[in-house]
Design a protein around this motif. Structure first.
Motif, mmCIF file in Angstrom:
data_model
loop_
_atom_site.group_PDB
_atom_site.id
_atom_site.type_symbol
_atom_site.label_atom_id
_atom_site.label_comp_id
_atom_site.label_asym_id
_atom_site.label_seq_id
_atom_site.Cartn_x
_atom_site.Cartn_y
_atom_site.Cartn_z
ATOM 1 N N ARG A 265 -25.104 -51.231 37.721
ATOM 2 C CA ARG A 265 -25.548 -50.658 38.989
ATOM 3 C C ARG A 265 -25.337 -49.149 38.979
ATOM 4 O O ARG A 265 -24.311 -48.654 38.518
ATOM 5 N N GLY A 266 -26.337 -48.416 39.471
ATOM 6 C CA GLY A 266 -26.263 -46.960 39.513
ATOM 7 C C GLY A 266 -26.889 -46.283 38.313
ATOM 8 O O GLY A 266 -27.039 -45.054 38.314
ATOM 9 N N ALA A 267 -27.262 -47.061 37.290
ATOM 10 C CA ALA A 267 -27.883 -46.465 36.102
ATOM 11 C C ALA A 267 -29.272 -45.931 36.446
ATOM 12 O O ALA A 267 -30.027 -46.551 37.201
ATOM 13 N N LEU A 268 -29.609 -44.781 35.874
ATOM 14 C CA LEU A 268 -30.949 -44.225 36.025
ATOM 15 C C LEU A 268 -31.881 -44.928 35.038
ATOM 16 O O LEU A 268 -31.553 -45.062 33.852
ATOM 17 N N ALA B 18 -35.479 -42.195 42.515
ATOM 18 C CA ALA B 18 -34.871 -40.895 42.224
ATOM 19 C C ALA B 18 -35.899 -39.782 42.282
ATOM 20 O O ALA B 18 -35.666 -38.733 42.889
ATOM 21 N N PRO C 252 -33.615 -37.282 36.343
ATOM 22 C CA PRO C 252 -34.639 -38.109 36.988
ATOM 23 C C PRO C 252 -36.056 -37.677 36.642
ATOM 24 O O PRO C 252 -36.915 -38.525 36.407
ATOM 25 N N ASP D 219 -28.318 -41.568 28.899
ATOM 26 C CA ASP D 219 -27.507 -41.042 29.997
ATOM 27 C C ASP D 219 -27.759 -39.563 30.244
ATOM 28 O O ASP D 219 -27.497 -39.068 31.346
ATOM 29 N N LEU E 117 -34.773 -50.732 43.307
ATOM 30 C CA LEU E 117 -34.388 -49.392 42.873
ATOM 31 C C LEU E 117 -34.330 -48.439 44.053
ATOM 32 O O LEU E 117 -35.177 -48.502 44.958
ATOM 33 N N THR F 195 -29.761 -50.849 41.902
ATOM 34 C CA THR F 195 -28.870 -51.241 42.999
ATOM 35 C C THR F 195 -28.058 -52.485 42.642
ATOM 36 O O THR F 195 -27.314 -52.997 43.482
ATOM 37 N N SER G 146 -38.822 -42.735 38.530
ATOM 38 C CA SER G 146 -37.525 -43.187 38.029
ATOM 39 C C SER G 146 -36.681 -43.593 39.224
ATOM 40 O O SER G 146 -36.965 -43.225 40.363
ATOM 41 N N TRP H 64 -32.539 -45.447 40.544
ATOM 42 C CA TRP H 64 -31.189 -45.926 40.254
ATOM 43 C C TRP H 64 -31.099 -47.408 40.598
ATOM 44 O O TRP H 64 -31.503 -47.834 41.682
#
Length: 355
Positions: free
Chosen positions: A80-83, A33, A141, A137, A30, A70, A66, A68
């Motif tokens: 990928r990129g999801a919090l 964040a 963070p 969504d 990760l 990778t 929290s 994101w």
């Protein structure tokens, strides 16, 4: 080379280069964040340890965080990129305590951010995929970070088993206390009488749903004409917190202790507890509560952002520890951003979110 906040010993927090370890099977990487500065992190800073968990070598704190992704995690339906949030508690799953539904009490637990296991006050961290928690969504963070302390609050209220319209005393209005306060409101309790020595925390408690907020347990005694209340929840860092909870309880009452006392010791009058015939429970961490924590935030039932008072970049992490340890006026909950502050944040107190 990335950097991290290291705790070397009591009163010694430093930012230094950090060598990210290799990932293990079943882990994912990760980009951190945000990470919260928790009361237990502060105990490591002030006391050098909590019970048998002591700082034997410099380690990176931070278990509320929290990040994101990778990489894609198709097994969780995440790209990928999801919090995501992370449950820091990796229980063994095999012992009697885990099998009986108490993973928070597992003696073999690997807990992210408790020595000797490095935490998230750094730029990147490897975590078990099984501990990744998907979030809506719409979450920020910091909202994702606050699911962990909110889980602690939910677990405490679960142990308390408040009754409909029951009057409750809340001892301590720090971050956990303020979250407990809001969870109690969703549980349908009656009057909530809170106390905390810091005026700004009492003011925030009133904004978040307390009916009255005083400086100490003497105020609760006055409001109840010395009778006390049937349910008391303690969430302080004071050795006197247990004592004050006892004194706020009525005969035959229930007390739930959530706070960790400075110095790892309580000061209590045994006769006062015994003569009240109190039912006393200790709360540690949480169980499987993330779904409820997410729902409470998503539905607007609990305002976690209102508890966050300060935001810092990673480089100012040691200053955040110092300011909290000094009980600086206005401090409630600090959020640290390893990748830099969001555009809407500053290192100054954040405005309180409306209720």
């Amino acid at each position: 080379m990335s950097h991290a906040v290291f705790l070397h010993a009591a009163g010694d927090a430093r930012v230094a280069p950090f060598n990210l370890r290799e990932g293990a099977p079943g882990e994912t990487l990760l980009d951190v964040a945000a990470v919260g500065l928790c009361g237990s992190d502060l105990h490591y800073y002030k006391d050098g340890g909590i019970g048998s968990a002591v700082i034997a070598a410099p380690f990176v704190p931070g278990h509320e965080f929290s990040g994101w992704l990778t990489e894609d995690l198709p097994e969780l339906g995440l790209a990928r990129g999801a919090l995501v949030a992370v449950d820091p508690n990796q229980a063994c799953g095999q012992c009697e305590h885990c099998r009986s539904g108490h993973p928070n009490l597992c003696p073999e637990v690997v807990f992210i951010g408790a020595p000797p296991h490095d935490g998230a006050m750094t730029e990147r961290i490897w975590v078990p995929k099984s501990q990744v928690v998907p979030v809506p969504d719409t979450f920020s963070p910091s909202e994702a970070v606050m699911l962990e302390p909110l889980g602690v609050a939910i677990h405490a209220v679960d142990l308390a088993r408040p009754r409909l319209l029951e009057r409750v005393a809340l001892i301590g209005c720090g971050p956990i206390g303020l979250l407990i306060l809001q969870v109690l409101r969703t549980a349908g309790v009656g009057e909530i009488l809170a106390c905390d020595p810091q005026p700004h925390r009492r003011e925030l408690a009133l904004k978040l749903g307390a009916d009255k907020a005083g400086a100490g347990v003497a105020d609760i005694a006055a409001w109840t004409k010395g009778e006390g209340l049937p349910l008391v929840i303690e969430a302080t860092n004071a050795p006197e917190g247990f004592r004050d909870a006892i004194r706020a309880a009525r005969i035959g009452g229930r007390v739930v202790l959530v706070g960790i006392p400075d110095g790892d010791s309580y000061v209590i009058p045994a006769a006062e507890a015994r003569r009240r015939g109190l039912n006393i429970k200790f709360s540690r961490r949480m169980g499987h509560v993330y779904p409820r924590a997410i729902a409470l935030v998503a539905l607007g039932k609990v305002n976690v952002e209102a508890v966050v008072s300060h935001r810092f970049p990673l480089a100012e992490g040691p200053a955040a520890f110092r300011r909290h340890a000094a009980n600086e006026d206005g401090m409630v909950k600090s959020m640290i951003y390893p990748g830099g502050l969001p555009d809407t944040s500053t290192a100054e107190p954040a405005p309180q979110a409306p209720m």
